[in-house]
Design an enzyme around this catalytic site. Structure first.
Site, mmCIF file in Angstrom:
data_model
loop_
_atom_site.group_PDB
_atom_site.id
_atom_site.type_symbol
_atom_site.label_atom_id
_atom_site.label_comp_id
_atom_site.label_asym_id
_atom_site.label_seq_id
_atom_site.Cartn_x
_atom_site.Cartn_y
_atom_site.Cartn_z
ATOM 1 C CG HIS A 76 -3.598 -0.217 2.623
ATOM 2 N ND1 HIS A 76 -3.189 0.361 3.815
ATOM 3 C CD2 HIS A 76 -4.648 -1.000 2.935
ATOM 4 C CE1 HIS A 76 -3.975 -0.045 4.797
ATOM 5 N NE2 HIS A 76 -4.858 -0.876 4.296
ATOM 6 C CG HIS A 126 -9.358 1.118 0.813
ATOM 7 N ND1 HIS A 126 -8.097 0.583 0.605
ATOM 8 C CD2 HIS A 126 -9.752 0.657 2.022
ATOM 9 C CE1 HIS A 126 -7.756 -0.157 1.640
ATOM 10 N NE2 HIS A 126 -8.750 -0.132 2.516
ATOM 11 C CD GLU A 128 -6.181 -3.274 -2.245
ATOM 12 O OE1 GLU A 128 -6.509 -3.930 -3.247
ATOM 13 O OE2 GLU A 128 -6.403 -3.656 -1.084
ATOM 14 C CB CYS A 194 -5.924 -11.726 -1.425
ATOM 15 S SG CYS A 194 -6.470 -11.434 0.260
ATOM 16 C CB SER A 222 -10.232 -2.282 8.888
ATOM 17 O OG SER A 222 -10.131 -3.524 8.244
ATOM 18 C CG ASN A 224 -9.955 -6.623 6.084
ATOM 19 O OD1 ASN A 224 -10.172 -7.449 6.954
ATOM 20 N ND2 ASN A 224 -8.980 -5.740 6.198
#
Length: 281
Positions: A76, A126, A128, A194, A222, A224
């Site tokens: 991340h 998060h 990231e 992405c 998670s 995603n």
């Protein structure tokens, strides 16, 4: 029962690269080995690494006590200050940041150095996003909801660079950008979701629209995977979010004729295969 597994389900390039880097260090005999935060959001992978001696560091305070060994930067990414601390202590660094995330770090650093306000579309909590914020020189805003974007009130002459968390919902990103475009600011939009995430979301929507039940596999933390669950739930009421095959209740599914399966970017192939096999029994 017909079982359809999404082709894009499972490890993405960045996650595979990060996990491989840890196992590579284990194979080399590097000791001690640390990761700053769990290398990926999957409890089974993190537990396996811990069983092989890899230690997870959860805070800057703990990081500052390490004087030797190898610290692996999670997929991340992390704020710049983490690199500064490790370099000051002379600790060996293995950077497993996803290249797509690293690209965002470079964008926000360069654009903020030009004096632009950085607007990150994503989940503020998060890791990231926390990492991306840590490369901004100056002001960084994080927005994930329509109401937040509608309330955004900056000076009219503001120059803004907009980026996205790599795993954000593609359609929601476009919708939020449309809201800010109407406000008349000088904006530069860089869609940093992405390709693997976008493909996974499109495929999840397609599969879930054609089946009677949908199973989404991934770690409970998670981001995603949660996005995949939301997308599938819109198409198929009978959508289930599980971490492993042990969470699967087949009694609810045995009467159905079709089931779809997808998985987040941090879900190992063997877990997907176990769920697939169980559904076919």
């Amino acid at each position: 029962m017909e079982v359809t597994v999404a082709k894009s389900a499972g490890f993405c390039f960045g996650v595979q690269r990060a996990v491989d880097s840890v196992y590579s260090e284990i194979a080399k005999g590097s000791k001690p080995i640390y990761t700053f935060g769990p290398i990926i959001h999957n409890e089974q992978v993190v537990s396996d690494l811990e069983s092989k001696g890899v230690q997870v560091i959860h805070s800057i305070e703990a990081l500052q006590t390490i004087q030797n060994g190898t610290v692996i930067i999670r997929s991340h990414g992390v704020p710049k200050v983490i690199y500064d601390i490790l370099e000051k202590q002379g600790v060996r660094i293995v950077d497993a940041t996803c290249p797509f995330v690293k690209k965002i770090h470079n964008i926000v650093r360069q654009e903020s150095e030009k004096g632009k306000i950085i607007l990150i579309i994503g989940n503020a909590n998060h890791p990231e996003v926390e990492g991306i914020k840590g490369w901004v020189k100056g002001e960084a805003l994080v927005i994930s909801q329509k109401e937040e974007m509608e309330k955004l009130d900056l000076p009219k002459d503001s120059s803004i660079c907009i980026v996205s968390q790599t795993t954000f919902n593609h359609n929601k990103f476009k919708y939020l950008v449309e809201i800010i475009e109407k406000k008349g600011y000088d904006i530069n939009v860089v869609n940093t979701i992405c390709n693997a995430t976008h493909l996974r979301q499109v495929e999840a929507k397609e599969v879930s629209s054609k089946v009677e039940a949908m199973i989404v596999i991934g770690g409970k933390h998670s981001s995603n995977t949660q996005k995949l669950y939301d997308i599938c739930k819109e198409e198929c009421d009978n959508t289930y979010y599980i971490q492993t095959v042990s969470d699967l209740d087949l009694c609810e599914l045995k009467s159905l004729k079709s089931i779809g399966i997808t998985a987040g970017a941090s879900t190992p192939k063997n877990i997907i295969e176990e769920v697939h096999t169980e559904c076919q029994k």
